[in-house]
Design a protein around this motif. Structure first.
Motif, short mmCIF file in Angstrom:
data_model
loop_
_atom_site.label_atom_id
_atom_site.label_comp_id
_atom_site.label_asym_id
_atom_site.label_seq_id
_atom_site.Cartn_x
_atom_site.Cartn_y
_atom_site.Cartn_z
N TYR A 74 0.65 -1.03 0.06
CA TYR A 74 0.02 -0.22 -0.05
C TYR A 74 0.92 1.14 -0.01
O TYR A 74 1.83 1.26 0.85
N VAL A 75 0.59 2.08 -0.97
CA VAL A 75 1.61 3.30 -1.06
C VAL A 75 0.78 4.57 -0.37
O VAL A 75 -0.27 4.85 -0.91
N TYR A 76 1.22 4.88 1.03
CA TYR A 76 0.49 5.79 1.60
C TYR A 76 0.86 7.21 1.08
O TYR A 76 -0.06 7.94 1.00
N SER A 77 2.08 7.24 0.58
CA SER A 77 2.46 8.47 -0.05
C SER A 77 3.39 8.37 -0.90
O SER A 77 4.21 7.47 -0.75
N GLY A 78 3.67 9.14 -2.05
CA GLY A 78 4.66 8.99 -3.01
C GLY A 78 4.33 8.16 -3.98
O GLY A 78 3.26 7.84 -4.48
N THR A 79 5.30 7.45 -4.58
CA THR A 79 5.26 6.34 -5.63
C THR A 79 6.06 5.11 -5.36
O THR A 79 7.08 5.13 -4.21
N MET A 80 5.91 4.04 -5.89
CA MET A 80 6.53 2.66 -5.85
C MET A 80 6.36 2.15 -7.52
O MET A 80 5.46 2.14 -8.18
N HIS A 87 6.94 -6.53 -16.87
CA HIS A 87 6.06 -5.40 -16.93
C HIS A 87 6.26 -4.56 -15.68
O HIS A 87 5.89 -5.07 -14.48
N ASP A 88 6.39 -3.32 -15.53
CA ASP A 88 6.56 -2.27 -14.66
C ASP A 88 5.22 -1.81 -14.26
O ASP A 88 4.39 -1.47 -15.09
N ILE A 89 5.07 -1.87 -12.92
CA ILE A 89 3.89 -1.54 -12.39
C ILE A 89 3.97 -0.26 -11.40
O ILE A 89 4.87 -0.13 -10.56
N HIS A 90 3.59 0.73 -11.88
CA HIS A 90 3.79 2.19 -11.03
C HIS A 90 2.60 2.57 -10.19
O HIS A 90 1.42 2.36 -10.80
N LEU A 91 2.84 2.49 -8.87
CA LEU A 91 1.80 2.82 -7.90
C LEU A 91 2.00 4.11 -7.40
O LEU A 91 3.13 4.62 -7.15
N LYS A 92 1.00 4.72 -7.09
CA LYS A 92 1.01 6.29 -6.49
C LYS A 92 0.02 6.34 -5.34
O LYS A 92 -0.58 5.27 -4.89
N THR A 93 0.33 7.36 -4.49
CA THR A 93 -0.27 7.71 -3.19
C THR A 93 -1.87 6.98 -3.36
O THR A 93 -2.62 7.09 -4.37
N GLY A 94 -2.26 6.08 -2.23
CA GLY A 94 -3.54 5.59 -2.18
C GLY A 94 -3.81 4.39 -3.03
O GLY A 94 -4.83 3.63 -2.76
N GLN A 95 -2.88 3.98 -3.83
CA GLN A 95 -3.11 2.58 -4.71
C GLN A 95 -2.30 1.63 -3.88
O GLN A 95 -1.51 1.75 -3.15
N LEU A 96 -2.78 0.35 -4.27
CA LEU A 96 -2.32 -1.00 -3.53
C LEU A 96 -2.24 -2.06 -4.79
O LEU A 96 -2.90 -2.05 -5.64
N LEU A 97 -1.10 -3.05 -4.30
CA LEU A 97 -0.87 -4.09 -5.36
C LEU A 97 -0.86 -5.39 -4.44
O LEU A 97 -0.32 -5.53 -3.23
N LEU A 98 -1.80 -6.37 -4.76
CA LEU A 98 -1.94 -7.56 -4.04
C LEU A 98 -0.90 -8.55 -4.82
O LEU A 98 -1.40 -8.90 -6.18
N VAL A 99 -0.13 -9.14 -4.26
CA VAL A 99 1.13 -10.17 -4.93
C VAL A 99 0.77 -11.36 -4.36
O VAL A 99 1.01 -11.56 -2.99
N ASN A 100 0.39 -12.53 -5.03
CA ASN A 100 0.17 -13.92 -4.67
C ASN A 100 1.70 -14.35 -4.12
O ASN A 100 2.64 -13.99 -4.73
#
Length: 131
Positions: A74-80, A87-100
């Motif tokens: 979970y990106v609380y602030s900034g980016t990841m 495949h690059d996955i760019h996340l920003k504030t408020g987004q999340l990624l679930l990885v099995n």
């Protein structure tokens, strides 16, 4: 929203982050891994815990690895940026990624104001789920 005191504590540099800022570019993989590339939940969760939360270490890349647990980032602030199957996955504030579990991925270095939380969830949390 987090209180200012909690936010300041979370943004304070951890020992790993200080090492990275001082030029240590590689993670001590023995702290986390059960073999060459699988991060072991038993090494990072309290005994008997089914779920835990860690602040993602900034300033260093995480080379390709897998987990023996499910991870919610979970990106609380900034980016990841994480890479799965080239495949690059760019996340920003408020987004999340679930990885099995057992999904190989890598994570690019994050910056000083990037605050990311990793939720570590053991498979036993979902009794009917089987890989």
């Amino acid at each position: 929203m987090l209180s200012q005191a909690i936010l300041e504590k979370l943004l304070a540099f951890s020992d790993e982050e200080i090492d990275a800022l001082n030029g240590k570019v590689n993670i001590d993989r023995s702290i986390y891994l059960d073999d060459e590339e699988t991060i072991d939940a038993r090494k990072i969760l309290d005994e008997g815990a089914l779920i835990g939360v860690r602040k993602h270490t900034r300033f260093m890349s995480y080379p390709a690895h897998k987990h023996n647990y499910i991870e919610l980032m979970y990106v609380y602030s900034g980016t990841m940026t994480t890479t799965i199957d080239d495949h690059d996955i760019h996340l920003k504030t408020g987004q999340l990624l679930l990885v099995n579990q057992a999904i190989e991925h890598s994570i690019a270095p994050s910056g000083e104001n990037d605050l990311i939380f990793n939720f570590i969830i053991k498979q036993e949390m979902f009794p009917s789920y089987q890989v």
